[in-house]
Design a protein around this motif. Structure first.
Motif, PDB file in Angstrom:
ATOM      1  N   ASN A 720       1.057  -1.359  -0.011  1.00  0.00           N
ATOM      2  CA  ASN A 720       0.333   0.206  -0.079  1.00  0.00           C
ATOM      3  C   ASN A 720       0.724   1.413   0.507  1.00  0.00           C
ATOM      4  O   ASN A 720       0.580   2.180   0.954  1.00  0.00           O
ATOM      5  CB  ASN A 720      -0.950  -0.033   1.569  1.00  0.00           C
ATOM      6  CG  ASN A 720      -1.826  -0.996   0.916  1.00  0.00           C
ATOM      7  OD1 ASN A 720      -2.502  -1.481  -0.165  1.00  0.00           O
ATOM      8  ND2 ASN A 720      -2.182  -1.040   2.244  1.00  0.00           N
ATOM      9  N   TYR A 721       1.734   1.463  -1.107  1.00  0.00           N
ATOM     10  CA  TYR A 721       2.837   2.435  -0.709  1.00  0.00           C
ATOM     11  C   TYR A 721       2.426   3.059  -2.054  1.00  0.00           C
ATOM     12  O   TYR A 721       3.615   3.414  -2.569  1.00  0.00           O
ATOM     13  CB  TYR A 721       4.729   2.391  -0.441  1.00  0.00           C
ATOM     14  CG  TYR A 721       5.082   2.105   0.396  1.00  0.00           C
ATOM     15  CD1 TYR A 721       4.102   2.880   1.797  1.00  0.00           C
ATOM     16  CD2 TYR A 721       5.562   2.244   0.900  1.00  0.00           C
ATOM     17  CE1 TYR A 721       3.850   2.670   3.126  1.00  0.00           C
ATOM     18  CE2 TYR A 721       6.719   1.996   2.711  1.00  0.00           C
ATOM     19  CZ  TYR A 721       5.219   2.095   3.683  1.00  0.00           C
ATOM     20  OH  TYR A 721       5.475   2.531   4.814  1.00  0.00           O
ATOM     21  N   GLU A 722       1.357   3.442  -2.980  1.00  0.00           N
ATOM     22  CA  GLU A 722       1.698   3.438  -4.097  1.00  0.00           C
ATOM     23  C   GLU A 722       1.635   5.297  -4.073  1.00  0.00           C
ATOM     24  O   GLU A 722       2.391   5.714  -5.477  1.00  0.00           O
ATOM     25  CB  GLU A 722       0.081   3.853  -4.433  1.00  0.00           C
ATOM     26  CG  GLU A 722      -0.951   4.392  -4.251  1.00  0.00           C
ATOM     27  CD  GLU A 722      -2.085   4.477  -4.389  1.00  0.00           C
ATOM     28  OE1 GLU A 722      -1.803   4.600  -6.062  1.00  0.00           O
ATOM     29  OE2 GLU A 722      -3.099   3.978  -4.379  1.00  0.00           O
ATOM     30  N   HIS A 723       1.984   5.924  -3.129  1.00  0.00           N
ATOM     31  CA  HIS A 723       2.210   7.255  -3.330  1.00  0.00           C
ATOM     32  C   HIS A 723       3.750   7.405  -3.411  1.00  0.00           C
ATOM     33  O   HIS A 723       4.404   8.376  -3.917  1.00  0.00           O
ATOM     34  CB  HIS A 723       1.440   8.260  -2.382  1.00  0.00           C
ATOM     35  CG  HIS A 723       0.401   8.127  -2.043  1.00  0.00           C
ATOM     36  ND1 HIS A 723      -0.525   9.211  -3.152  1.00  0.00           N
ATOM     37  CD2 HIS A 723      -0.767   7.242  -1.288  1.00  0.00           C
ATOM     38  CE1 HIS A 723      -1.695   9.005  -2.769  1.00  0.00           C
ATOM     39  NE2 HIS A 723      -1.629   7.636  -1.189  1.00  0.00           N
ATOM     40  N   ASP A 746       5.090  -7.087  -4.531  1.00  0.00           N
ATOM     41  CA  ASP A 746       3.899  -6.154  -3.774  1.00  0.00           C
ATOM     42  C   ASP A 746       2.860  -7.912  -2.407  1.00  0.00           C
ATOM     43  O   ASP A 746       2.693  -8.347  -3.378  1.00  0.00           O
ATOM     44  CB  ASP A 746       3.325  -6.016  -4.786  1.00  0.00           C
ATOM     45  CG  ASP A 746       1.436  -6.005  -3.510  1.00  0.00           C
ATOM     46  OD1 ASP A 746       1.785  -4.744  -3.702  1.00  0.00           O
ATOM     47  OD2 ASP A 746       0.666  -6.054  -3.552  1.00  0.00           O
ATOM     48  N   SER A 749      -1.356  -5.988  -1.711  1.00  0.00           N
ATOM     49  CA  SER A 749      -1.407  -4.588  -1.363  1.00  0.00           C
ATOM     50  C   SER A 749      -2.972  -4.340  -2.020  1.00  0.00           C
ATOM     51  O   SER A 749      -3.370  -5.164  -2.705  1.00  0.00           O
ATOM     52  CB  SER A 749      -0.328  -3.699  -2.470  1.00  0.00           C
ATOM     53  OG  SER A 749       0.782  -3.323  -1.998  1.00  0.00           O
ATOM     54  N   LYS A 750      -3.835  -3.482  -1.370  1.00  0.00           N
ATOM     55  CA  LYS A 750      -5.167  -2.960  -1.924  1.00  0.00           C
ATOM     56  C   LYS A 750      -5.201  -1.988  -2.494  1.00  0.00           C
ATOM     57  O   LYS A 750      -6.472  -1.320  -3.118  1.00  0.00           O
ATOM     58  CB  LYS A 750      -5.807  -3.009  -0.735  1.00  0.00           C
ATOM     59  CG  LYS A 750      -5.911  -4.457   0.510  1.00  0.00           C
ATOM     60  CD  LYS A 750      -6.923  -4.155   1.869  1.00  0.00           C
ATOM     61  CE  LYS A 750      -6.994  -5.705   2.531  1.00  0.00           C
ATOM     62  NZ  LYS A 750      -7.305  -5.454   3.503  1.00  0.00           N
ATOM     63  N   ASP A 751      -3.951  -0.887  -2.782  1.00  0.00           N
ATOM     64  CA  ASP A 751      -4.068   0.055  -3.528  1.00  0.00           C
ATOM     65  C   ASP A 751      -3.576  -0.172  -4.911  1.00  0.00           C
ATOM     66  O   ASP A 751      -4.011  -1.191  -5.445  1.00  0.00           O
ATOM     67  CB  ASP A 751      -3.331   1.312  -2.853  1.00  0.00           C
ATOM     68  CG  ASP A 751      -1.814   0.508  -3.035  1.00  0.00           C
ATOM     69  OD1 ASP A 751      -1.175   0.083  -3.384  1.00  0.00           O
ATOM     70  OD2 ASP A 751      -1.158   1.515  -2.570  1.00  0.00           O
ATOM     71  N   PHE A 752      -3.489   0.728  -5.310  1.00  0.00           N
ATOM     72  CA  PHE A 752      -3.154   0.845  -6.949  1.00  0.00           C
ATOM     73  C   PHE A 752      -1.074   0.517  -7.368  1.00  0.00           C
ATOM     74  O   PHE A 752      -0.993   0.880  -8.453  1.00  0.00           O
ATOM     75  CB  PHE A 752      -3.332   1.868  -7.959  1.00  0.00           C
ATOM     76  CG  PHE A 752      -5.247   1.695  -8.190  1.00  0.00           C
ATOM     77  CD1 PHE A 752      -5.827   0.514  -8.886  1.00  0.00           C
ATOM     78  CD2 PHE A 752      -5.629   2.887  -7.177  1.00  0.00           C
ATOM     79  CE1 PHE A 752      -7.135   0.799  -8.788  1.00  0.00           C
ATOM     80  CE2 PHE A 752      -6.971   3.065  -7.965  1.00  0.00           C
ATOM     81  CZ  PHE A 752      -7.836   2.044  -7.929  1.00  0.00           C
ATOM     82  N   SER A 753      -0.264  -0.167  -6.602  1.00  0.00           N
ATOM     83  CA  SER A 753       0.668  -0.787  -7.086  1.00  0.00           C
ATOM     84  C   SER A 753       1.081  -1.250  -7.624  1.00  0.00           C
ATOM     85  O   SER A 753       1.751  -1.380  -8.178  1.00  0.00           O
ATOM     86  CB  SER A 753       0.883  -0.591  -5.076  1.00  0.00           C
ATOM     87  OG  SER A 753       0.671  -0.129  -4.582  1.00  0.00           O
TER      88      SER A 753
END
Length: 953
Positions: A720-723, A746, A749-753
């Motif tokens: 969860n470190y897409e930023h 990965d 992750s639950k984001d768009f990584s």
């Protein structure tokens, strides 16, 4: 010579008289007497001595052709009872023993140079096996003894011919090498001459330019001189005008009027431009040049290897041994890495200079001889340790039977020749101070004769490792998943009886699974199908599934395992020779990630965890179960092969061998060092890896492999470190190190990584030698994600990078330069960023392992050797106590004595933010307590000084 030696060692003598003997005979017989430590006086004469005969004496005579038969006969009559006379040349037709006095008995040995033996009745009884008489021996005994003498004579004659042939071959090879070097030197000289000619041409061009510039400068100089004269003339004219101006005004008006009326022009001299000179470097004086040369020499000395600990000569006895490279070349490289200077030479090549140079001698399969005896005697006089190294049970004469040894020996030598070979090896063994062997079983057997025996396994080198990994990488890209290939671990022609024990089981598997292939290795023969029909009729129904491959020159070469999915090594477990065999098949197949099914030999039981890193099968049921499990389940096949690879990385590495060899060598220096090293060896125990790394399942989302070599893999773990992820990826792309691998893991992750990384890799894959995007099947934690990335790394080193941190462009290159083959990891300094108050420099402390006792001071962002990671069992995996995986790894390396190194340069940036794992997880009260408890259990020696607050990094 063998008969003469037997006589000298059998009888109790007072004197040995050498008459007109050859130099070789004199040296040989003298060395035999010295070896017996007998009080025998040696006398040398050029002809038959005219002195009183000696009692209890053996006379050894060279060719007596310069002495008359009558003189010889007369001399023989003067010899007392108990005398033995040996004539070196038996072709003495004028000398007929039957015409001598009845007080002599005789026999002739016609093979070799020939030998005529005369003895008095007092000695004839002792010579009964040699001298045939009707009273003291039978015809059969006499015949058998003479045949045995003939065997030894033929053996040594053959050996002499072989030695001469080898010497000629070596001389020719040396001539070829010298010719090649002369050619290279000629080419280099021609190249130097060409370069010098180019330099001369360049200097001539520069000289022409300088001459042209000089001519231009001289022309300009003339212009300046002309201009100076004009200026002086103008100055004189102006002075005159000034004087005129000093006259009354009317005079000036008149002059002005005249000038205007005549329209006189005013002289204004043109100023020539200053001459320009070409820019030249400032010439260096001879003094300065010498200073520079001296400085370069000093730099070479500064960066030279560490002070040598000793000088080791590896003496090679069997130059045709299959394991010669592993036992000598690889161990020599390990000794060099440990700090020793090394020489490798075959036994006949060893001379006095080598013995004078050496501080340690290592004998590999060296047969005992006078040459070896002298070497050992000199070593003993100088208190120099002699180490006997062996890789098979070849030094037990009682085992020199065709049914005991491998087909390799039984097909080449008779049992009598084997016994001689084994016996001569045993004689070297018992005279050595230390023994080293390939397996624990073999070392334990050697302790019967040499109590100090160590286990030094066969190891792999960089080239072998690279070939194995290339096999695996090519298989991953070009693998045909529609078939499974079984590969036998030896030449079926030489070991067909061993394969017979499992051929029925394999035949049933082939019939059950039509997509399974069986690869059989052989040196090659014409009718393979006929061979199957004759020896393995059970395989006839599946004969189309059999693939024949010609065995490479070395039967465990990596080329033989290319394309194999499952390796098979059935062999006897009740044969004393095979039970001492090394784990070569496991080592080779493991480097290719190939799971191995093997008979449970002792060495294989030590290195294989059954069902995890291989299968130990004994009997039809176990072989069938293991085959079916690996054939039907691809994941198990992949997991077992991966565990096998990780299991061999440390124990069979040159780094481990170097550390252990150093301990062995240092233990020979003094009583104090012996005590210290034995303490270290007890603490190390077997010095194997702590455990197999825990590797979680994952899916490959994206991959690209150019199949080219690389030294470093950067492994980014993300949750969860897409930023922040793009910053980390870009920092890797901008590395100055050209050949570079990138692996992103990965961790669920639950984001768009994943989508972000996938898109970035597609755009930038061309930058890297190899790129890989992995996604764990579930959120496994930091240690599991890192282990997953390292497991897929195909480089000697890897650098873990958290997704919220960044590397500076020179990070990988600078850290790689700081390493040596013995370096376990190298860590840099890091600049904090991301927070106005966070501007500290991290990682400034030099490497001091004892400092780890108080807490961690090394960040995870370090360049780590994969063999060192495998030695420690990888990162620990425990979600309930995750956060200090890097600290645990450094502690494990300290326990194994693996060295880290500090690079005093800022090479990375450490982001400080509120969403980091350190802030959100690790430093939370209950979780941190669990982390500390786990670390103290795993490493009882640590004494943390800051348990309630974050430890200084």
């Amino acid at each position: 010579m063998p008969v003469t030696n037997w006589i000298l060692s059998t009888f109790v003598l007072n004197h040995l008289v050498l008459i007109n003997a050859s130099q070789t005979a004199i040296q040989t017989l003298t060395s035999v007497i010295k070896a017996q430590s007998a009080a025998i006086l040696i006398h040398e004469y050029d002809s038959i001595p005219d002195i009183k005969p000696y009692d209890n004496c053996v006379y050894y005579c060279g060719n007596p052709s310069n002495t008359s038969v009558d003189a010889i006969t007369k001399w023989l009559q003067t010899l007392p009872e108990g005398s033995i006379v040996l004539f070196e040349d038996s072709d003495l037709s004028p000398l007929d023993p039957t015409k001598l006095s009845s007080s002599f008995t005789s026999t002739r040995l016609d093979y070799g140079a020939g030998l005529l033996i005369l003895s008095t009745p007092k000695t004839s009884a002792c010579l009964s096996p040699l001298v045939q008489t009707s009273k003291n021996t039978s015809d059969t005994e006499h015949f058998l003894f003479l045949e045995k003498c003939k065997f030894f004579a033929d053996y040594w004659a053959t050996k002499a011919r072989i030695a001469l042939s080898e010497k000629t071959k070596e001389k020719n090879g040396l001539i070829n090498v010298q010719a090649r070097f002369l050619m290279i030197e000629t080419l280099e000289k021609e190249k130097i001459i060409s370069e010098q000619n180019l330099k001369i041409d360049s200097l001539l061009d520069e000289n022409r330019d300088l001459m042209s510039a000089l001519e231009q400068a001289q022309a300009r100089e003339k212009e300046w001189l002309s201009f100076s004269q004009t200026v002086l003339q103008t100055q004189d004219a102006l002075t005159s005008l000034k004087n005129f101006f000093a006259q009354p005004r009317n005079i000036l008006k008149d002059i002005a009027r005249v000038i205007l009326n005549k329209n006189l022009g005013v002289f204004v001299p043109s100023l020539p431009t200053p001459p320009s000179f070409p820019l030249q470097s400032i010439p260096v004086s001879d003094h300065n040049t010498s200073d520079i040369v001296c400085l370069e020499k000093e730099e070479v000395e500064i960066y030279s290897p560490a002070t040598e600990l000793g000088r080791v000569v590896f003496v090679i006895g069997d130059t045709e041994a299959e394991q010669l490279t592993q036992r000598c070349t690889h161990n020599a490289e390990a000794a060099r890495l440990a700090g020793y200077t090394v020489r490798l030479k075959s036994c006949p090549e060893i001379g006095p200079d080598d013995i004078d140079w050496a501080t340690i001698l290592v004998f590999y399969r060296v047969e005992f001889s006078d040459h070896v005896s002298i070497m050992m005697q000199i070593a003993q006089e100088r208190s120099m340790p002699v180490i006997f190294d062996i890789d098979a049970l070849l030094c037990m004469p009682r085992l020199a039977r065709s049914e005991s040894v491998s087909a390799q020996f039984s097909s080449l030598f008779s049992e009598e020749q084997l016994e001689t070979y084994f016996y001569t090896l045993w004689r070297t063994l018992v005279r050595a101070s230390i023994c080293t062997a390939t397996t624990d079983t073999l070392a334990q057997t050697l302790r019967l004769d040499r109590p100090i025996s160590y286990t030094l396994p066969n190891i792999y080198d960089v080239a072998t490792w690279q070939r194995g990994r290339n096999n695996f990488r090519e298989k991953c890209i070009f693998e045909d998943n529609s078939s499974v290939t079984l590969g036998l671990g030896y030449d079926i022609l030489k070991n067909s009886i061993f394969f017979k024990s499992t051929s029925t089981t394999i035949a049933s598997v082939l019939q059950k699974y039509s997509h399974v292939k069986l690869r059989l290795f052989t040196q090659g023969f014409s009718d393979k199908n006929t061979y199957i029909e004759k020896y393995f009729p059970e395989l006839i129904p599946s004969i189309d599934q059999i693939i024949w491959q010609k065995l490479d020159s070395n039967n465990d070469s990596m080329l033989n395992w290319k394309g194999v999915d499952i390796a098979l090594f059935p062999c006897p477990t009740d044969n004393v020779y095979f039970t001492s065999q090394s784990e070569n098949i496991y080592l080779r197949t493991a480097l290719c990630n190939i799971p191995l099914i093997t008979s449970p030999l002792p060495a294989y039981r030590e290195c294989i965890e059954d069902g995890v890193s291989g299968f130990l099968a004994e009997g039809v049921e176990q072989w069938h179960a293991a085959l079916v499990k690996l054939i039907e389940n691809t994941k198990i096949r992949h997991s077992v092969g991966l565990n096998a690879y990780h299991g061999c990385l440390w124990y069979f590495s040159v780094q481990r061998q170097a550390k252990f060899l150093k301990s062995i060598f240092e233990s020979t220096k003094s009583e104090a060092s012996s005590c210290q090293e034995f303490e270290r060896q007890i603490a190390r125990k077997s010095y194997r890896a702590k455990s197999l790394p825990h590797i979680v399942g994952c899916d490959i989302i994206f991959q690209k492999d150019t199949l080219s070599p690389s030294d470093v893999s950067v492994i980014i773990t993300s949750y969860n470190y897409e930023h922040y992820l793009l910053d980390a990826l870009e920092s890797v792309r901008l590395q100055t190190l050209g050949a570079l691998d990138l692996i992103v893991v990965d961790d669920g992750s639950k984001d768009f990584s994943v989508a972000l990384t996938h898109e970035w890799m597609q755009r930038n894959a061309h930058r890297f030698n190899r790129v890989l995007l992995l996604r764990t099947t579930y959120n496994s934690g930091l240690g599991a994600a890192r282990n997953c990335g390292v497991a897929y790394a195909e480089t000697p080193y890897f650098l873990p990078l958290d997704a919220d941190n960044k590397l500076l462009p020179n990070a990988c290159a600078a850290l790689l330069v700081a390493t040596s083959p013995m370096t376990a990891y190298a860590y840099p300094m890091q600049q904090q960023f991301g927070n106005a108050t966070a501007d500290h420099i991290l990682g400034q402390s030099p490497y001091t392992p004892s400092r780890l006792q108080a807490g961690n001071y090394i960040d995870a962002m370090a360049l780590i050797a994969k063999w060192a990671w495998a030695a420690c069992g990888g990162y620990y995996v425990n979600r309930a106590a995750m956060g200090w995986e890097d600290y645990d790894l450094w502690c494990s390396m300290a326990e194994l004595g693996l060295q880290g190194t500090h690079v005093a340069e800022v090479l990375a940036e450490y982001r400080v933010h509120g969403n980091s794992m350190t802030s959100c997880v690790t430093e939370q009260g209950d979780h941190k307590h669990s982390v500390i408890t786990l670390l103290e259990q795993r490493h009882p020696w640590i004494k943390l000084v800051q348990k309630n607050v974050r430890t200084t990094r």
